[in-house]
Scaffold this active site. Structure first.
Site, short mmCIF file in Angstrom:
data_model
loop_
_atom_site.label_atom_id
_atom_site.label_comp_id
_atom_site.label_asym_id
_atom_site.label_seq_id
_atom_site.Cartn_x
_atom_site.Cartn_y
_atom_site.Cartn_z
N HIS A 4 74.87 63.09 37.65
CA HIS A 4 76.22 63.53 37.24
C HIS A 4 76.50 63.23 35.78
O HIS A 4 75.82 62.42 35.14
CB HIS A 4 77.29 62.89 38.14
CG HIS A 4 77.40 61.40 38.02
ND1 HIS A 4 78.18 60.78 37.06
CD2 HIS A 4 76.85 60.39 38.75
CE1 HIS A 4 78.12 59.47 37.20
NE2 HIS A 4 77.31 59.20 38.22
N CYS A 27 73.67 55.85 41.05
CA CYS A 27 73.51 57.25 40.70
C CYS A 27 72.96 57.40 39.29
O CYS A 27 72.95 56.46 38.50
CB CYS A 27 74.84 57.98 40.84
SG CYS A 27 75.30 58.31 42.56
#
Length: 538
Positions: free
Chosen positions: A430, A449
């Protein structure tokens, strides 16, 4: 569950019944007597291993190793050659006990002795075949963050395919056929020869050095760089422009800030010995075996210690970006696994993971209900709840009944786009509003992440396979300000890997720091299994 001993007894009786049925076939009494002794021995020896037992049962208890001539002799020769070549793959010869096997074969004077030797040959063959193809150690037993699904093949299929193949060709086909594995093998040989010659010489006796300095430590730095072939032979005793350029190239090859200044981090890497680099290469070869499967002609590769994401198309890098990975804390390290990217979400809502909500935000809300005002409090029915109506002090991490969400915006923790390959670890790539972290040399700061420095460019690259105007397509969704799911028509495999040694075409082998200490654990496991460093003259 049936115990191993009970299973062996049941299987042995079934095997003997099958053998007795086979003995009703026509043939001389003498031949039947010899076959019976061999077959009984095979049945007994194989009873503790259901895969070997299944193979010999299907094979009519015939030998594949112990015949005097023909195919059996070719198979034996190929197996012993493969065992002797095991160190070329970073595997330990002693694990396969070739001397013990040869002695057992030589001492096998009766059909019964040959039957036991037969099964031992198959047992050794299976161990070597699996080690060469999919690795010696089991990843999940090394570190909880290595959750890779290794493509283990059926042990029975190894035996079945081997009997139908050219023995030498079978063994050659086992290791990975990737260019990466081939280049790692070459680097292994290079380092083994360096080790035999004593390595790179004296270490640099300084914590840090910078351009303009001179003296004994600078001479040691110069000599070290010459030995590593970053610098031509020189008599300079000063940290001049030539030395600075060599340091800068070394830094590029080791993932360091390429400023040409030999700070503490650079000196530490320059002083790293050949033996340590060789360990990294052997571990990388083991890791390559864990991933011995098709990766996709077009795939995404995230190398955690390199802090990079790349798109690889037909073995060529077509996109590259810096990334931030999980922090080196037990519940934040990025895991290693492969999956398939299915879609991207533009203008994403951040659904705060439960672990972050209760560990980080709940204590803040207890102290100040107005804290983290960018987050909405949502109940189980999806309704936004006023913070003024909640007594946060009444809840614990286990009883907290709300979800926290951050609406789409430039300040959203996920930035303006996230790339989804749905998985049970809740890991994805992301964007992020925290752009400053990408300028750091070491970039392990996230909750697990992967934050991407160039997320828009990654989106354009992915959309280029389904749009004549990928940038326009992306920005049309972005401009709405609303959350939008964009499916990828050509889904892409994603591989989160961990390599402290890796190669690149027409460049030196690249080395990175063992940011989570996982490679050290793998090396320890390999060493425990008998892997040792070799110094090879040549």
């Amino acid at each position: 569950m049936i115990g191993t001993k009970h299973f062996r007894t049941i299987w042995l009786w079934a095997a003997l019944a099958t053998i007795m049925a086979l003995l009703t076939l026509p043939g001389s009494a003498q031949a039947q007597t010899k076959v019976t002794a061999f077959m009984q021995a095979v049945a007994e020896a194989a009873a503790s291993d259901k895969d070997i037992a299944a193979f010999y049962k299907a094979n009519g208890y015939k030998g594949i190793w112990t015949g005097s001539f023909g195919k059996d002799a070719s198979r034996r020769k190929a197996l012993f050659e493969a065992v002797s070549n095991a160190p070329e793959h970073g595997l330990p010869v002693d694990r396969y006990d070739p001397d013990g096997l040869k002695a057992r074969l030589k001492a096998a004077k009766t059909p019964r002795d040959r039957g036991f030797a037969e099964v031992e040959m198959s047992r050794t063959f299976l161990r070597l075949a699996r080690d060469m193809q999919t690795g010696l150690v089991v990843p999940r037993q090394i570190d909880p963050g290595i959750v890779r699904a290794v493509p283990y093949r059926s042990r029975v299929s190894y035996l079945e395919n081997f009997t139908k193949s050219n023995p030498r060709s079978f063994f050659k086909a086992l290791p990975p056929k990737t260019t990466e594995y081939t280049r790692l093998r070459k680097e292994k040989i290079r380092l083994e020869r360096l080790l035999a010659r004593g390595g790179w010489g004296e270490q640099v006796p300084a914590k840090a050095l910078k351009p303009g300095q001179s003296g004994a430590a600078v001479v040691a730095l110069r000599n070290r760089l010459v030995a590593m072939k970053y610098l031509r032979r020189s008599s300079t005793q000063t940290y001049d422009a030539t030395v600075q350029k060599a340091v800068q190239q070394f830094q590029l090859d080791h993932g360091l800030a390429a400023d040409g200044v030999a700070g503490p981090g650079t000196i530490s890497e320059i002083n790293m010995g050949v033996a340590d680099r060789l360990k990294s290469v052997i571990v990388a070869m083991e890791r390559e075996r864990w991933l011995n499967q098709p990766r996709g002609k077009r795939h995404i590769l995230v190398n955690i210690p390199d802090f990079k994401v790349k798109i690889i198309e037909n073995d060529k890098v077509t996109f590259e970006s810096r990334v931030v990975v999980g922090a080196n804390q037990h519940d934040r390290r990025s895991p290693e696994f492969s999956d398939t990217m299915e879609h991207m979400v533009i203008n994403p809502t951040w659904n705060v993971p439960r672990s972050i909500a209760v560990k980080e935000y709940l204590p803040m809300l207890k102290r100040n209900p107005g804290a983290a005002s960018h987050l909405r409090l949502v109940d189980a029915r999806g309704r936004t709840v006023s913070r003024n109506s909640v007594n946060f002090g009444a809840y614990t991490a286990k009883t907290f009944p709300f979800n926290l969400k951050q609406p789409p915006s430039r300040r959203n923790a996920l930035g303006l786009v996230k790339f989804m390959f749905p998985n049970k670890y809740n890991i994805y790539l992301h964007d992020t509003p925290a752009k400053n972290l990408f300028e750091r040399e070491s970039r392990a700061y996230s909750h697990g992440c992967i934050r991407v420095h160039k997320p828009f460019e990654l989106a354009y690259a992915l959309l280029s396979k389904q749009s004549t105007d990928p940038e326009g397509t992306f920005k049309s969704h972005l401009g709405t300000g609303r959350e939008s799911v964009v499916p990828l028509e050509s889904q892409v495999q994603v591989h989160l890997i961990y390599r402290t040694a890796f190669t690149e075409p027409k460049r030196r082998t690249q080395y990175r720091r063992d940011v989570y200490g996982r490679d050290a654990k793998i090396w320890n496991a390999l060493a425990k299994a008998g892997v040792a460093l070799r110094a090879v003259r040549g």
